[in-house]
Write a protein that holds these residues in place. Structure first.
Motif, PDB file in Angstrom:
ATOM      1  N   VAL A  20       3.766  -8.914   4.156  1.00 31.53           N
ATOM      2  CA  VAL A  20       3.242  -8.856   2.782  1.00 31.53           C
ATOM      3  C   VAL A  20       4.368  -9.167   1.790  1.00 31.53           C
ATOM      4  CG1 VAL A  20       2.437  -7.228   1.027  1.00 31.53           C
ATOM      5  CG2 VAL A  20       1.313  -7.313   3.261  1.00 31.53           C
ATOM      6  N   LEU A  21       5.531  -8.577   2.000  1.00 32.75           N
ATOM      7  CA  LEU A  21       6.656  -8.802   1.092  1.00 32.75           C
ATOM      8  C   LEU A  21       7.105 -10.261   1.095  1.00 32.75           C
ATOM      9  CD1 LEU A  21       8.680  -5.548   1.720  1.00 32.75           C
ATOM     10  CD2 LEU A  21       7.471  -6.199  -0.379  1.00 32.75           C
ATOM     11  N   ALA A  22       7.005 -10.919   2.237  1.00 29.12           N
ATOM     12  CA  ALA A  22       7.381 -12.332   2.324  1.00 29.12           C
ATOM     13  C   ALA A  22       6.421 -13.211   1.541  1.00 29.12           C
ATOM     14  CB  ALA A  22       7.434 -12.768   3.783  1.00 29.12           C
ATOM     15  N   ASP A  23       5.200 -12.712   1.321  1.00 24.52           N
ATOM     16  CA  ASP A  23       4.168 -13.462   0.594  1.00 24.52           C
ATOM     17  C   ASP A  23       3.730 -12.694  -0.661  1.00 24.52           C
ATOM     18  OD1 ASP A  23       2.657 -15.744   0.433  1.00 24.52           O
ATOM     19  OD2 ASP A  23       1.099 -15.059   1.821  1.00 24.52           O
ATOM     20  N   HIS A  24       4.658 -11.945  -1.229  1.00 23.42           N
ATOM     21  CA  HIS A  24       4.402 -11.006  -2.331  1.00 23.42           C
ATOM     22  C   HIS A  24       3.543 -11.571  -3.468  1.00 23.42           C
ATOM     23  CE1 HIS A  24       5.514  -8.582  -5.893  1.00 23.42           C
ATOM     24  NE2 HIS A  24       5.456  -7.584  -5.035  1.00 23.42           N
ATOM     25  N   PRO A  25       3.793 -12.781  -3.975  1.00 23.56           N
ATOM     26  CA  PRO A  25       2.989 -13.288  -5.094  1.00 23.56           C
ATOM     27  C   PRO A  25       1.496 -13.415  -4.789  1.00 23.56           C
ATOM     28  CG  PRO A  25       4.996 -14.574  -4.862  1.00 23.56           C
ATOM     29  CD  PRO A  25       4.907 -13.680  -3.656  1.00 23.56           C
ATOM     30  N   ASP A  30       2.668 -12.453 -10.669  1.00 22.79           N
ATOM     31  CA  ASP A  30       4.000 -12.507 -11.274  1.00 22.79           C
ATOM     32  C   ASP A  30       4.710 -11.160 -11.320  1.00 22.79           C
ATOM     33  OD1 ASP A  30       3.714 -15.208 -11.703  1.00 22.79           O
ATOM     34  OD2 ASP A  30       2.925 -14.949 -13.746  1.00 22.79           O
ATOM     35  N   ARG A  31       3.990 -10.076 -11.033  1.00 21.76           N
ATOM     36  CA  ARG A  31       4.612  -8.748 -11.078  1.00 21.76           C
ATOM     37  C   ARG A  31       5.450  -8.531  -9.832  1.00 21.76           C
ATOM     38  NH1 ARG A  31       0.098  -4.578 -11.705  1.00 21.76           N
ATOM     39  NH2 ARG A  31      -0.884  -5.958 -10.213  1.00 21.76           N
ATOM     40  N   LEU A  36       8.650  -1.088  -4.695  1.00 18.42           N
ATOM     41  CA  LEU A  36       7.731   0.027  -4.442  1.00 18.42           C
ATOM     42  C   LEU A  36       7.236   0.069  -2.998  1.00 18.42           C
ATOM     43  CD1 LEU A  36       5.551  -0.026  -7.684  1.00 18.42           C
ATOM     44  CD2 LEU A  36       7.542   1.393  -7.171  1.00 18.42           C
ATOM     45  N   HIS A  37       7.501  -0.980  -2.246  1.00 17.96           N
ATOM     46  CA  HIS A  37       7.050  -1.068  -0.856  1.00 17.96           C
ATOM     47  C   HIS A  37       8.059  -0.377   0.058  1.00 17.96           C
ATOM     48  CE1 HIS A  37       4.539  -4.035  -2.790  1.00 17.96           C
ATOM     49  NE2 HIS A  37       3.785  -4.070  -1.705  1.00 17.96           N
ATOM     50  N   LEU A  38       8.000   0.934   0.054  1.00 21.85           N
ATOM     51  CA  LEU A  38       8.944   1.742   0.810  1.00 21.85           C
ATOM     52  C   LEU A  38       8.517   1.802   2.271  1.00 21.85           C
ATOM     53  CD1 LEU A  38       9.207   4.621  -1.792  1.00 21.85           C
ATOM     54  CD2 LEU A  38      10.714   2.639  -1.549  1.00 21.85           C
ATOM     55  N   LEU A  39       9.290   1.170   3.115  1.00 23.98           N
ATOM     56  CA  LEU A  39       8.945   1.143   4.539  1.00 23.98           C
ATOM     57  C   LEU A  39       8.931   2.538   5.144  1.00 23.98           C
ATOM     58  CD1 LEU A  39      10.794  -2.090   5.676  1.00 23.98           C
ATOM     59  CD2 LEU A  39       8.418  -1.807   4.927  1.00 23.98           C
ATOM     60  N   ALA A  40       9.696   3.451   4.563  1.00 24.81           N
ATOM     61  CA  ALA A  40       9.703   4.831   5.057  1.00 24.81           C
ATOM     62  C   ALA A  40       8.319   5.464   4.934  1.00 24.81           C
ATOM     63  CB  ALA A  40      10.737   5.665   4.295  1.00 24.81           C
ATOM     64  N   LEU A  41       7.536   5.076   3.944  1.00 29.84           N
ATOM     65  CA  LEU A  41       6.186   5.625   3.816  1.00 29.84           C
ATOM     66  C   LEU A  41       5.320   5.212   5.000  1.00 29.84           C
ATOM     67  CD1 LEU A  41       5.487   5.206  -0.003  1.00 29.84           C
ATOM     68  CD2 LEU A  41       6.110   7.287   1.246  1.00 29.84           C
ATOM     69  N   VAL A  42       5.476   3.976   5.437  1.00 28.09           N
ATOM     70  CA  VAL A  42       4.723   3.511   6.599  1.00 28.09           C
ATOM     71  C   VAL A  42       5.235   4.207   7.860  1.00 28.09           C
ATOM     72  CG1 VAL A  42       4.082   1.493   7.968  1.00 28.09           C
ATOM     73  CG2 VAL A  42       4.242   1.305   5.480  1.00 28.09           C
ATOM     74  N   GLN A  43       6.538   4.375   7.942  1.00 27.07           N
ATOM     75  CA  GLN A  43       7.131   5.058   9.106  1.00 27.07           C
ATOM     76  C   GLN A  43       6.654   6.513   9.206  1.00 27.07           C
ATOM     77  OE1 GLN A  43       8.918   3.736  11.446  1.00 27.07           O
ATOM     78  NE2 GLN A  43      10.332   2.230  10.653  1.00 27.07           N
ATOM     79  N   GLU A  44       6.642   7.219   8.094  1.00 24.60           N
ATOM     80  CA  GLU A  44       6.378   8.658   8.102  1.00 24.60           C
ATOM     81  C   GLU A  44       4.915   9.036   7.885  1.00 24.60           C
ATOM     82  OE1 GLU A  44       8.682  10.651   9.129  1.00 24.60           O
ATOM     83  OE2 GLU A  44      10.160   9.026   9.150  1.00 24.60           O
ATOM     84  N   THR A 115      -0.886  -0.727 -19.055  1.00 22.84           N
ATOM     85  CA  THR A 115      -1.314  -2.098 -19.361  1.00 22.84           C
ATOM     86  C   THR A 115      -2.141  -2.738 -18.244  1.00 22.84           C
ATOM     87  OG1 THR A 115       0.756  -2.993 -18.482  1.00 22.84           O
ATOM     88  CG2 THR A 115       0.683  -2.498 -20.850  1.00 22.84           C
ATOM     89  N   ASN A 116      -2.291  -2.060 -17.118  1.00 23.45           N
ATOM     90  CA  ASN A 116      -3.000  -2.632 -15.975  1.00 23.45           C
ATOM     91  C   ASN A 116      -4.509  -2.365 -16.087  1.00 23.45           C
ATOM     92  OD1 ASN A 116      -3.918  -3.550 -13.508  1.00 23.45           O
ATOM     93  ND2 ASN A 116      -2.177  -2.718 -12.380  1.00 23.45           N
ATOM     94  N   GLU A 117      -5.165  -3.167 -16.920  1.00 21.77           N
ATOM     95  CA  GLU A 117      -6.592  -2.981 -17.181  1.00 21.77           C
ATOM     96  C   GLU A 117      -7.447  -3.173 -15.938  1.00 21.77           C
ATOM     97  OE1 GLU A 117      -7.535  -5.565 -20.433  1.00 21.77           O
ATOM     98  OE2 GLU A 117      -6.137  -4.551 -21.785  1.00 21.77           O
ATOM     99  N   GLY A 118      -7.036  -4.092 -15.054  1.00 19.69           N
ATOM    100  CA  GLY A 118      -7.797  -4.322 -13.830  1.00 19.69           C
ATOM    101  C   GLY A 118      -7.812  -3.095 -12.939  1.00 19.69           C
TER     102      GLY A 118
END
Length: 154
Positions: A20-25, A30-31, A36-44, A115-118
């Motif tokens: 996902v990070l390799a294809d982030h856009p 553009d954000r 925020l993609h903390l791999l530790a969250l997936v690990q734990e 600002t994230n109306e969506g």
């Protein structure tokens, strides 16, 4: 809506988030939210981190966990640009809700920028209450905080 035969929601692996990070856009435009993609969250918290897989790759994902007080917290949720509007975000939330319930969650919570109306519209459509907390991330850093009780929870 999404074709359940074409997409399978499974537990996320660290390698999925790296893809996902390799294809982030494709997921965030553009954000730049890579930090925020903390791999530790997936690990734990792997039992509450999910990906939606299809033949053409990862169409969406959700990174979340359950807090000690029974809150199922969604840290990140995103769908790929060619998958938005198909109901996949709702499907990911439904799968997370069940996984969080299994761990004792009685409510759900998420946050977004003011600002994230969506995101605000999406979470409200899922039945979340939204409120602005003026200094959620510190002085002068307001965030929208979404909360929703889980039906049948004590």
């Amino acid at each position: 809506m999404i074709d359940p035969m074409a997409v399978q929601i499974t537990l996320a692996q660290v390698t999925d988030i790296q893809r996902v990070l390799a294809d982030h856009p494709r997921y965030w435009g553009d954000r730049d939210l890579r930090s925020l993609h903390l791999l530790a969250l997936v690990q734990e918290f792997g039992s509450t981190c999910l990906v939606a897989r299809a033949a053409d790759g990862i169409r969406g994902y959700l990174i979340g966990f359950v807090t000690p007080d029974g809150t199922g917290y969604v840290h990140l949720i995103a769908t790929r640009d060619d998958t938005r509007g198909t109901g996949l975000g709702r499907e990911l939330y439904a799968a997370f809700t069940e996984a969080a319930r299994e761990q004792g969650a009685v409510r759900l919570k998420a946050i977004t920028s003011i600002t994230n109306e969506g995101s605000v519209a999406f979470h409200r459509s899922l039945g979340f209450e939204a409120r602005v907390e003026e200094e959620y991330n510190g002085p002068g850093q307001p965030m929208v905080v979404f909360t929703r009780a889980l039906p049948g929870a004590p």
